[in-house]
Design a protein around this motif. Structure first.
Motif, mmCIF file in Angstrom:
data_model
loop_
_atom_site.group_PDB
_atom_site.id
_atom_site.type_symbol
_atom_site.label_atom_id
_atom_site.label_comp_id
_atom_site.label_asym_id
_atom_site.label_seq_id
_atom_site.Cartn_x
_atom_site.Cartn_y
_atom_site.Cartn_z
ATOM 1 N N GLU A 250 0.826 -1.210 0.000
ATOM 2 C CA GLU A 250 0.000 0.000 0.000
ATOM 3 C C GLU A 250 0.863 1.264 0.000
ATOM 4 O O GLU A 250 0.646 2.211 0.762
ATOM 5 C CB GLU A 250 -0.961 0.005 1.195
ATOM 6 C CG GLU A 250 -1.931 -1.171 1.177
ATOM 7 C CD GLU A 250 -2.947 -1.105 2.309
ATOM 8 O OE1 GLU A 250 -2.781 -0.257 3.206
ATOM 9 O OE2 GLU A 250 -3.909 -1.889 2.271
ATOM 10 N N LEU A 251 1.820 1.294 -0.914
ATOM 11 C CA LEU A 251 2.744 2.425 -1.001
ATOM 12 C C LEU A 251 2.197 3.506 -1.927
ATOM 13 O O LEU A 251 1.648 3.218 -2.992
ATOM 14 C CB LEU A 251 4.095 1.964 -1.531
ATOM 15 C CG LEU A 251 4.835 0.888 -0.735
ATOM 16 C CD1 LEU A 251 6.131 0.506 -1.444
ATOM 17 C CD2 LEU A 251 5.125 1.374 0.680
ATOM 18 N N THR A 252 2.371 4.756 -1.531
ATOM 19 C CA THR A 252 2.081 5.888 -2.409
ATOM 20 C C THR A 252 3.369 6.533 -2.898
ATOM 21 O O THR A 252 3.340 7.361 -3.804
ATOM 22 C CB THR A 252 1.231 6.944 -1.689
ATOM 23 O OG1 THR A 252 1.922 7.384 -0.506
ATOM 24 C CG2 THR A 252 -0.126 6.369 -1.316
ATOM 25 N N VAL A 253 4.476 6.150 -2.289
ATOM 26 C CA VAL A 253 5.805 6.607 -2.717
ATOM 27 C C VAL A 253 6.705 5.386 -2.825
ATOM 28 O O VAL A 253 6.789 4.575 -1.891
ATOM 29 C CB VAL A 253 6.419 7.613 -1.713
ATOM 30 C CG1 VAL A 253 7.822 8.010 -2.169
ATOM 31 C CG2 VAL A 253 5.526 8.850 -1.588
ATOM 32 N N ILE A 254 7.370 5.232 -3.975
ATOM 33 C CA ILE A 254 8.315 4.131 -4.169
ATOM 34 C C ILE A 254 9.713 4.711 -4.147
ATOM 35 O O ILE A 254 10.068 5.570 -4.971
ATOM 36 C CB ILE A 254 8.038 3.400 -5.498
ATOM 37 C CG1 ILE A 254 6.707 2.659 -5.407
ATOM 38 C CG2 ILE A 254 9.166 2.447 -5.835
ATOM 39 C CD1 ILE A 254 6.304 1.944 -6.674
ATOM 40 N N ASP A 255 10.500 4.242 -3.190
ATOM 41 C CA ASP A 255 11.842 4.792 -2.983
ATOM 42 C C ASP A 255 12.891 3.722 -3.262
ATOM 43 O O ASP A 255 12.578 2.591 -3.648
ATOM 44 C CB ASP A 255 11.960 5.304 -1.542
ATOM 45 C CG ASP A 255 13.033 6.374 -1.390
ATOM 46 O OD1 ASP A 255 13.833 6.547 -2.337
ATOM 47 O OD2 ASP A 255 13.086 7.015 -0.332
ATOM 48 N N LEU A 256 14.137 4.106 -3.016
ATOM 49 C CA LEU A 256 15.266 3.219 -3.286
ATOM 50 C C LEU A 256 15.148 1.906 -2.530
ATOM 51 O O LEU A 256 15.407 0.823 -3.075
ATOM 52 C CB LEU A 256 16.567 3.936 -2.912
ATOM 53 C CG LEU A 256 17.863 3.138 -3.088
ATOM 54 C CD1 LEU A 256 18.063 2.753 -4.544
ATOM 55 C CD2 LEU A 256 19.042 3.964 -2.590
ATOM 56 N N LYS A 257 14.731 1.982 -1.271
ATOM 57 C CA LYS A 257 14.653 0.769 -0.456
ATOM 58 C C LYS A 257 13.630 -0.218 -1.034
ATOM 59 O O LYS A 257 13.795 -1.440 -0.921
ATOM 60 C CB LYS A 257 14.300 1.106 0.993
ATOM 61 C CG LYS A 257 12.930 1.730 1.192
ATOM 62 C CD LYS A 257 12.680 2.024 2.656
ATOM 63 C CE LYS A 257 11.294 2.605 2.893
ATOM 64 N NZ LYS A 257 11.074 3.867 2.170
ATOM 65 N N ASP A 258 12.589 0.298 -1.672
ATOM 66 C CA ASP A 258 11.580 -0.571 -2.275
ATOM 67 C C ASP A 258 12.135 -1.263 -3.526
ATOM 68 O O ASP A 258 11.904 -2.459 -3.739
ATOM 69 C CB ASP A 258 10.339 0.244 -2.630
ATOM 70 C CG ASP A 258 9.798 1.017 -1.429
ATOM 71 O OD1 ASP A 258 9.630 0.391 -0.367
ATOM 72 O OD2 ASP A 258 9.552 2.231 -1.568
ATOM 73 N N ALA A 259 12.864 -0.501 -4.332
ATOM 74 C CA ALA A 259 13.497 -1.092 -5.512
ATOM 75 C C ALA A 259 14.507 -2.156 -5.103
ATOM 76 O O ALA A 259 14.603 -3.223 -5.717
ATOM 77 C CB ALA A 259 14.170 -0.004 -6.348
#
Length: 339
Positions: A250-259
């Protein structure tokens, strides 16, 4: 699944070559210029090569869409799969809906008559052969012989060969001189740059009515490029999984840690599915290297890939240090390089 969550109108990262998502990068623009030049010559072979996943098929589909708007070109597409010399002639006839007898002389006569008829109508015939690296030498020679019909006034037949890098190497072999001499244009499609990779992702998202949900940080874009090396098909695969992860979390922001997390999942899956390097003794006491030669080849290939992936780890560490955005432990995350 994630389409509804992010309010996308369609799936932005499908793996099939959908012309709606054709992104004209600087590399693809150059390729199109070469292809259009070759097309303007109206004769010979036009060669397009590139590593798997570079977008060769989509590039040719886009060219075919443009040809549909022309009234002076009749074209057909063949996807090669080890077609023999006689098979390539039969498939060619079927591609252009030519009725034929299963006799080579009669088949060649039918093809020649077809070319002449189209020439009288003021049209030329263009054949696209995808996955052309699979064509045997004899089939390439057969296509070359068909090009000899061009010696007749106003009879134009042209062949576009699209394939992996092996195709280019084969054409430069000593026994392929006659084929190479009929090449009028050639282009080798390369990977996207980092900037193009980011623009490619944004372009596809926009096509799916993306409105900055989820937001994707610049660090995430940079990581995606590092993981995929600018190969469009790998970008599609990775981003599709990244959006699925975003939906599940349920992310609205995808950041480096997600990648990084998605990349780690890819690595773990690859490791789990890789063949194990174990010696299996047979009755004579021989190891599996003798009893299972194919398994050995797969193991050697895997080891080679792992060596390559480990070399990328250093680059990934330097990237993270430079970004100073977040500290992650990536000691267990070697790069993956697969189609």
């Amino acid at each position: 699944m994630y389409q509804a969550f992010y309010n996308f109108s369609k799936k932005p990262f499908k793996l099939n070559a959908d012309i709606e998502f054709f992104y004209e990068s600087a590399e693809h623009k150059r390729a199109k210029l070469y292809l259009n030049y070759g097309l303007s010559q109206g004769e010979g072979f036009v060669i397009v090569t590139g590593a798997p996943g570079m977008g060769k098929t989509l590039l040719i589909k886009e060219l075919c869409e443009n040809l549909k708007l022309k009234n002076n070109v009749v074209f057909g597409l063949i996807v090669s799969s080890q077609l023999g010399a006689h098979d390539i002639l039969r498939v060619l006839a079927e591609t252009f809906a030519i009725q034929y007898e299963d006799n080579k002389a009669a088949l060649l006569n039918k093809l020649q008559r077809f070319f002449r008829e189209k020439a009288k109508e003021g049209k030329r015939v263009v054949l696209f052969v995808d996955e052309a690296q699979n064509l045997p030498k004899e089939s390439l020679e057969e296509l070359r012989m068909l090009l000899n019909f061009e010696i007749e006034p106003n009879v134009f037949f042209q062949v576009f060969l699209i394939g992996q890098e092996e195709l280019g190497r084969r054409l430069y072999a000593e026994d392929m001189k006659q084929v190479k001499q009929r090449v009028t244009a050639t282009y080798h499609l390369k990977a996207l740059t980092e900037e193009e990779s980011t623009n490619y992702i944004i372009y596809r998202l926009t096509k799916a009515d993306w409105h900055d949900n989820p937001q994707i940080t610049s660090a995430a874009f940079e990581a995606i490029y590092q993981f995929t090396r600018g190969v469009p098909r790998l970008i599609n695969t990775f981003c599709d999984r990244l959006l699925l992860y975003g939906f599940l979390e349920e992310l609205t922001v995808i950041d480096l840690k997600d990648a990084q997390k998605v990349f780690k999942d890819f690595v773990e899956e690859s490791t789990a599915n890789a063949p194990k390097k174990t010696a299996i003794a047979n009755k004579k006491g021989n190891s599996s290297s003798e009893e299972y030669p194919d398994l050995n080849k797969r193991i050697e290939s895997l080891e080679h890939k792992l060596d390559e992936l480990m070399q990328v780890v250093g680059k990934e560490k330097a990237l993270l240090r430079k970004a100073i955005l977040i500290q992650l432990d990536i000691e267990e995350m070697p790069e993956i390089h697969k189609e």
